[in-house]
Scaffold this motif. Structure first.
Motif, mmCIF file in Angstrom:
data_model
loop_
_atom_site.group_PDB
_atom_site.id
_atom_site.type_symbol
_atom_site.label_atom_id
_atom_site.label_comp_id
_atom_site.label_asym_id
_atom_site.label_seq_id
_atom_site.Cartn_x
_atom_site.Cartn_y
_atom_site.Cartn_z
ATOM 1 N N ASP A 47 12.468 -49.115 -38.865
ATOM 2 C CA ASP A 47 11.141 -48.498 -38.897
ATOM 3 C C ASP A 47 11.308 -46.979 -38.908
ATOM 4 O OD1 ASP A 47 8.573 -47.608 -38.609
ATOM 5 O OD2 ASP A 47 8.209 -48.543 -36.656
ATOM 6 N N TRP A 48 11.318 -46.411 -40.103
ATOM 7 C CA TRP A 48 11.494 -44.966 -40.239
ATOM 8 C C TRP A 48 10.173 -44.208 -40.131
ATOM 9 C CZ3 TRP A 48 16.322 -43.986 -39.592
ATOM 10 C CH2 TRP A 48 17.317 -44.822 -40.122
ATOM 11 N N GLU A 49 9.068 -44.899 -40.254
ATOM 12 C CA GLU A 49 7.769 -44.228 -40.366
ATOM 13 C C GLU A 49 7.121 -43.931 -39.014
ATOM 14 O OE1 GLU A 49 6.892 -43.115 -43.241
ATOM 15 O OE2 GLU A 49 8.657 -44.086 -44.116
ATOM 16 N N THR A 50 7.257 -44.834 -38.044
ATOM 17 C CA THR A 50 6.625 -44.621 -36.737
ATOM 18 C C THR A 50 7.247 -43.411 -36.046
ATOM 19 O OG1 THR A 50 6.213 -46.996 -36.501
ATOM 20 C CG2 THR A 50 6.108 -45.646 -34.501
ATOM 21 N N PRO A 51 6.440 -42.455 -35.611
ATOM 22 C CA PRO A 51 6.986 -41.252 -34.952
ATOM 23 C C PRO A 51 7.791 -41.615 -33.702
ATOM 24 C CG PRO A 51 4.682 -40.935 -35.537
ATOM 25 C CD PRO A 51 4.971 -42.388 -35.761
ATOM 26 N N LEU A 52 8.755 -40.786 -33.387
ATOM 27 C CA LEU A 52 9.587 -40.995 -32.201
ATOM 28 C C LEU A 52 8.731 -40.920 -30.935
ATOM 29 C CD1 LEU A 52 12.412 -41.171 -30.808
ATOM 30 C CD2 LEU A 52 12.440 -38.662 -30.857
ATOM 31 N N ASP A 53 8.872 -41.919 -30.086
ATOM 32 C CA ASP A 53 8.175 -41.942 -28.800
ATOM 33 C C ASP A 53 9.085 -41.278 -27.764
ATOM 34 O OD1 ASP A 53 6.994 -42.490 -26.376
ATOM 35 O OD2 ASP A 53 6.641 -44.611 -26.783
ATOM 36 N N PRO A 54 8.696 -40.116 -27.219
ATOM 37 C CA PRO A 54 9.566 -39.400 -26.276
ATOM 38 C C PRO A 54 9.780 -40.113 -24.949
ATOM 39 C CG PRO A 54 7.409 -38.351 -26.412
ATOM 40 C CD PRO A 54 7.449 -39.380 -27.488
ATOM 41 N N SER A 55 9.092 -41.242 -24.746
ATOM 42 C CA SER A 55 9.303 -41.991 -23.505
ATOM 43 C C SER A 55 10.540 -42.880 -23.586
ATOM 44 C CB SER A 55 8.081 -42.860 -23.189
ATOM 45 O OG SER A 55 7.949 -43.928 -24.116
ATOM 46 N N HIS A 56 11.183 -42.937 -24.760
ATOM 47 C CA HIS A 56 12.353 -43.782 -24.956
ATOM 48 C C HIS A 56 13.657 -42.989 -24.885
ATOM 49 C CE1 HIS A 56 9.562 -46.785 -27.031
ATOM 50 N NE2 HIS A 56 10.153 -47.462 -26.060
ATOM 51 N N HIS A 57 14.697 -43.685 -24.467
ATOM 52 C CA HIS A 57 16.048 -43.130 -24.474
ATOM 53 C C HIS A 57 16.690 -43.344 -25.843
ATOM 54 C CE1 HIS A 57 16.763 -42.209 -20.165
ATOM 55 N NE2 HIS A 57 15.878 -43.176 -19.936
ATOM 56 N N GLY A 58 17.826 -42.688 -26.048
ATOM 57 C CA GLY A 58 18.608 -42.898 -27.270
ATOM 58 C C GLY A 58 19.780 -43.832 -27.036
ATOM 59 N N THR A 59 20.220 -43.941 -25.777
ATOM 60 C CA THR A 59 21.259 -44.883 -25.358
ATOM 61 C C THR A 59 20.826 -45.471 -24.026
ATOM 62 O OG1 THR A 59 22.571 -43.406 -23.934
ATOM 63 C CG2 THR A 59 23.002 -43.299 -26.308
ATOM 64 N N SER A 60 21.473 -46.523 -23.595
ATOM 65 C CA SER A 60 21.261 -46.971 -22.223
ATOM 66 C C SER A 60 21.667 -45.824 -21.302
ATOM 67 C CB SER A 60 22.121 -48.201 -21.924
ATOM 68 O OG SER A 60 21.751 -49.282 -22.746
ATOM 69 N N PRO A 61 20.827 -45.438 -20.355
ATOM 70 C CA PRO A 61 21.149 -44.296 -19.490
ATOM 71 C C PRO A 61 22.526 -44.385 -18.848
ATOM 72 C CG PRO A 61 18.885 -44.994 -19.133
ATOM 73 C CD PRO A 61 19.507 -46.016 -20.043
ATOM 74 N N GLU A 62 22.945 -45.617 -18.507
ATOM 75 C CA GLU A 62 24.246 -45.804 -17.857
ATOM 76 C C GLU A 62 25.407 -45.354 -18.736
ATOM 77 O OE1 GLU A 62 21.183 -48.347 -16.098
ATOM 78 O OE2 GLU A 62 21.889 -48.093 -18.159
ATOM 79 N N TRP A 63 25.177 -45.228 -20.048
ATOM 80 C CA TRP A 63 26.227 -44.773 -20.963
ATOM 81 C C TRP A 63 26.226 -43.262 -21.155
ATOM 82 C CZ3 TRP A 63 30.542 -46.715 -22.833
ATOM 83 C CH2 TRP A 63 30.724 -48.093 -22.830
ATOM 84 N N SER A 64 25.295 -42.570 -20.521
ATOM 85 C CA SER A 64 25.285 -41.113 -20.635
ATOM 86 C C SER A 64 26.529 -40.525 -19.979
ATOM 87 C CB SER A 64 24.039 -40.528 -19.973
ATOM 88 O OG SER A 64 24.117 -39.101 -19.958
ATOM 89 N N ASN A 274 33.564 -37.409 -14.534
ATOM 90 C CA ASN A 274 32.643 -38.514 -14.261
ATOM 91 C C ASN A 274 33.357 -39.862 -14.304
ATOM 92 O OD1 ASN A 274 30.521 -40.268 -13.973
ATOM 93 N ND2 ASN A 274 29.342 -39.504 -15.715
ATOM 94 N N GLU A 275 33.750 -40.364 -13.148
ATOM 95 C CA GLU A 275 34.482 -41.628 -13.075
ATOM 96 C C GLU A 275 33.640 -42.823 -13.511
ATOM 97 O OE1 GLU A 275 37.612 -42.348 -12.664
ATOM 98 O OE2 GLU A 275 38.042 -40.200 -12.576
ATOM 99 N N GLN A 276 32.317 -42.726 -13.326
ATOM 100 C CA GLN A 276 31.458 -43.824 -13.757
ATOM 101 C C GLN A 276 31.541 -43.998 -15.273
ATOM 102 O OE1 GLN A 276 28.505 -43.970 -15.682
ATOM 103 N NE2 GLN A 276 27.985 -46.089 -15.182
ATOM 104 N N HIS A 277 31.486 -42.885 -16.002
ATOM 105 C CA HIS A 277 31.569 -42.960 -17.460
ATOM 106 C C HIS A 277 32.962 -43.395 -17.909
ATOM 107 C CE1 HIS A 277 30.259 -42.178 -21.534
ATOM 108 N NE2 HIS A 277 31.328 -41.444 -21.749
ATOM 109 N N HIS A 278 33.968 -42.924 -17.227
ATOM 110 C CA HIS A 278 35.336 -43.335 -17.560
ATOM 111 C C HIS A 278 35.500 -44.845 -17.403
ATOM 112 C CE1 HIS A 278 36.697 -39.003 -16.279
ATOM 113 N NE2 HIS A 278 36.009 -39.019 -17.405
ATOM 114 N N ALA A 279 34.901 -45.390 -16.359
ATOM 115 C CA ALA A 279 34.982 -46.838 -16.138
ATOM 116 C C ALA A 279 34.273 -47.602 -17.251
ATOM 117 C CB ALA A 279 34.373 -47.189 -14.786
#
Length: 312
Positions: A47-64, A274-279
């Motif tokens: 869906d390229w047409e629907t504008p980006l909803d800023p309430s959404h993430h781009g990745t699962s936060p845990e992968w940040s 960040n050991e959490q991200h390394h894990a």
């Protein structure tokens, strides 16, 4: 997309072996059939047409890269979402860079070979897939409002040399490393309701179609490793590990933190520790490391590099 799309197609592309030897012709024929049955057009599916909803993430936060750090705790929810969106765009941009390397290596490998061979036809199919994926990633990054993230200059030049010189198991194992690491990340993201729907669709398409690419890469590595001598194995293991290090450490550009308005120096410092991200990275590579070990490509020198990249 329905459950069939979200399913893992790996069971449909199992390698065939004769007397313990990989039958690449049968594998390629099976992969071609799978491609005919389960491939997607991102122009239509996303869906390229629907504008980006800023309430959404781009990745699962845990992968940040900052998740679990003191800096993450200080960020507002808006900043966290924007950070993951920019990190997603950076990963996509790194994917484009490596997919361009991949396409050139595969073209060079199959140059002037028998076009009636299913392996030759599969190689062209894989290149076509990668072209579509790169365009899909580029459009996705643009929709996320990201600038053009690129690896550091020395990494770009290393990639230029690698695509020109790498051959055999080194080329295909490096392809496998890049795809396996992305695969685990994207399987999490595509199932996460917190992630923007169009990003989830992009990840889903990539996971489904890259399953075939990874199967072929694994079988090519095993076929080309047969009869490989100790020195050749040591050298190739080292080259593959260096490539993996360059890919993984380039996934999130330092420019991401600047673009989000964070203190770049502090963000880099906390992300590095960040050991959490390394894990998370190590968990994503469990199967890959088992495969490299079984193929004789997890040497002492290679292990040291993988540990430095937090892949082992």
């Amino acid at each position: 997309m329905d459950a069939a799309v979200r399913g893992d197609v790996r069971s449909d592309v199992r390698s065939e072996r004769r007397d313990g030897v990989v039958d690449t012709e049968s594998v390629a024929a099976r992969l071609l059939r799978s491609s005919e049955q389960l491939s997607y057009d991102p122009v239509v599916e996303v869906d390229w047409e629907t504008p980006l909803d800023p309430s959404h993430h781009g990745t699962s936060p845990e992968w940040s890269t900052l998740y679990g750090t003191a800096y993450w705790d200080e960020l507002t929810e808006e900043q966290r979402r924007e950070l993951t969106r920019q990190e997603s765009a950076s990963v996509a941009s790194t994917g484009i860079w490596f997919e361009m390397i991949l396409q050139q290596m595969v073209l060079r490998d199959f140059y002037a070979k028998d076009p009636t061979d299913p392996a030759f036809q599969w190689a062209l199919t894989e290149i076509a897939d990668e072209c579509r994926h790169s365009i899909m990633f580029a459009r996705g990054a643009a929709k996320l409002g990201a600038p053009a993230y690129r690896p550091k200059r020395h990494v770009v030049e290393l990639g230029r040399a690698f695509k020109t010189l790498a051959a055999g198991e080194a080329a295909y194992a490096a392809i496998l490393v890049a795809e396996e690491v992305l695969d685990v990340m994207q399987r999490d993201w595509m199932r996460d309701d917190r992630v923007a729907p169009f990003v989830r669709t992009i990840n889903n398409i990539h996971v489904v179609e890259e399953s075939r690419h990874m199967r072929f890469a694994r079988d090519e590595v095993l076929a080309r490793m047969k009869g490989s001598g100790r020195l050749s194995r040591e050298w190739n293991a080292f080259v593959i590990a260096v490539s993996a290090y360059a890919i993984v450490t380039s996934m999130v550009s330092p420019q991401v933190y600047t673009h989000v308005g964070l203190d770049r120096a502090r963000a880099l410092r906390e992300a590095k520790a960040n050991e959490q991200h390394h894990a998370m990275l190590r968990s994503s590579c469990t199967g890959l490391m088992e495969f490299l070990g079984s193929a004789g490509l997890l040497t002492k020198a290679a292990r040291a590099i993988y540990r430095r990249a937090h892949l082992l």
